[in-house]
Structure formats: C-alpha cells, structure tokens
Design an enzyme around this catalytic site. Structure first.
Site, short mmCIF file in Angstrom:
data_model
loop_
_atom_site.label_atom_id
_atom_site.label_comp_id
_atom_site.label_asym_id
_atom_site.label_seq_id
_atom_site.Cartn_x
_atom_site.Cartn_y
_atom_site.Cartn_z
N ASP A 8 0.83 -1.21 0.00
CA ASP A 8 0.00 0.00 0.00
C ASP A 8 0.86 1.26 0.00
O ASP A 8 1.98 1.25 0.51
CB ASP A 8 -0.94 -0.02 1.22
CG ASP A 8 -2.09 0.97 1.08
OD1 ASP A 8 -2.34 1.45 -0.05
OD2 ASP A 8 -2.74 1.26 2.09
N ASN A 56 -11.08 -2.71 -5.22
CA ASN A 56 -10.31 -1.75 -6.03
C ASN A 56 -11.00 -1.40 -7.36
O ASN A 56 -10.60 -0.44 -8.03
CB ASN A 56 -8.87 -2.24 -6.28
CG ASN A 56 -7.99 -2.15 -5.05
OD1 ASN A 56 -7.11 -2.99 -4.85
ND2 ASN A 56 -8.19 -1.14 -4.21
#
Ligand code: IPE
Ligand code: IPE
Ligand code: MG
Length: 227
Positions: A8, A56
């Site tokens: 991330d 996502n």
C-alpha cells in the site's frame, strides 16, 4: 514461513513527487522484485502479495485499466526470472468478467510455467477479497451437498482457494494504514501483524528483514497462557 504483504501507498508515493498515481504502481515493481529476492535469501517458502482487491474496482476507470495492464505486463517481464529462481507463481482471487481475458491468459501461462517450482510459492492476490473467498468456499460446500453437521473449520479450509497453503505467520502492511482491507480474513486469525510507515515503492528487502526480526520478538500464544 509464510509472509503476506499488503502493498500500500503507491498513490501517495507518486503524489509526493507530483506524479500521477499510476507512476506509483509502476515504481512498486522494483519493491516487489526486491522483496521476492530478500524472501528467497532468508528462506521464506510462502509469500503472498495483495495486488488488487475486490474493492479496487471502485477506483477511477483509467487507474483500474492501468492496474490490469500493469499486472499483465509485469508477469510478461518477470516470469522467466521468477521461474529461474525456482518460484512457483499462483493467483488467488475471482476470475470474473471484469478481469480482461488476456490478463487471465497471462496469469494461467505464468502459473503453468512455474507449476513444478518448489523453492517458494508466490501467491498474487488479484481481484481477491477475504470475504469473497469465504463466500466462494460456502458456495462450493453447498454445491457439493455437504451436510451441516459435516461442516467444521477443516472442511471450510479445504474449500478455500489454496487449501495447501499454510496460514500467514506474518502480515506486513506498508504506508502507515492500520487495517486489513479484506485480505486473507480466514487465514490471518493468528498471524502477527507488522505495520510500517514506508510507502510500498520504497519498501526493500531490508524492510522485510526488519519486519521478520520484529516477528521473531513476538510470542505467539494461540489462546494459551504466557510462557
Ligand atoms: C496500493 O497503493 C496499490 C493498490 C491498492 C492496487 P494505493 O494505490 O492504494 O496507494 P495509496 O494508498 O492511494 O497511497
Ligand atoms: C489494499 O489497499 C489493497 C491492495 C494493496 C491491493 P487499499 O489501498 O485498496 O486499501 P484501503 O482502501 O486503503 O483500505
Ligand atoms: Mg491504498
């Protein structure tokens, strides 16, 4: 040992440099390859990387498109190298209609090519969601007509995407976010969690080694008493 990573911070890494978010994903390739190399160095047999979550898809269409292309081209660029290193590549996640065919094809080619490698299993969690995985397991159980009293933790595990995969010992999340974001929900029941502020594109094997050292200082109790 099984290490799982939530890669991330790519978008923030790019923003800090005045670059489009997608540049951050691109820069993450170097981090991924270095972490694989470092993991091989210290004998990590199982490495699972969160590359694209079932959530996502909520991102802007051009970023989603970039990520699909990027993951496909990364495999094309890197699979020979990974194969030479003895890495078995696998993919965990849903193969739904939103994943372009050529991406699926490239994934299949990469896993077929590396099928017999045993030095390390690199699982790319792609279009992966922990809840989706559990839903898929339940669907399989119901489709098989398994009787309710035959369902226990073992049968559920046996219907997850990769029943042979040991639970992660260590889960690392980069970029200073302290959450799981639907990663490996079933499997991380007793994993040790390490969070670091390093943004994924800056993450290198030394950061992996540091996380493993932190893991080694932990005492895993599995519900028992100390000692
Ligand atoms: C992680 O980086 C990569 C994916 C989720 C595909 P992000 O894109 O989430 O980066 P931040 O969190 O916005 O910085
Ligand atoms: C988790 O990161 C998914 C991946 C790293 C692929 P996100 O950036 O999508 O997670 P949230 O939205 O911050 O929880
Ligand atoms: Mg993020």
């Amino acid at each position: 040992m099984h290490v799982a990573c939530v890669m991330d911070g790519n978008g923030r890494w790019a923003s800090q440099r005045g670059l489009p978010r997608t540049e951050g994903h691109g820069a993450g390739e170097e981090a991924l390859m270095d972490v694989v190399e470092g993991a091989l160095e210290i004998g990590v047999g199982w490495l699972t990387m969160f590359a694209f979550s079932t959530e996502n898809w909520r991102r802007p269409a051009d970023e989603v498109r970039y990520l699909m292309n990027f993951n496909e081209s990364l495999l094309a660029r890197r699979r020979d190298e990974l194969n030479d290193k003895g890495v078995r590549i696998r993919f965990a996640g849903r193969r739904d209609w939103r994943v372009p065919r050529r991406v699926l094809r490239r994934m299949d080619e990469s896993s077929d090519m590396t099928l017999s490698n045993r030095r390390m299993t690199l699982t790319m969690a792609f279009n992966y969601g922990g809840r989706a995985e559990i839903v898929d397991a339940v669907r399989k159980l119901v489709a098989e007509g398994v009787r309710p009293d035959k369902i226990d933790e073992r049968t559920i595990r046996a219907h997850l995407y990769f029943p042979d995969q040991p639970d992660p010992d260590l889960v690392i999340r980069t970029s200073g976010e302290y959450r799981i974001s639907n990663f490996l929900l079933w499997q991380l029941a007793y994993s040790e969690l390490v969070f670091t502020d390093v943004l994924w594109p800056d993450f290198r094997r030394e950061d992996l080694f540091e996380a493993v050292a932190e893991f080694q200082r932990r005492e895993r109790r599995y519900g028992r008493v100390h000692g």
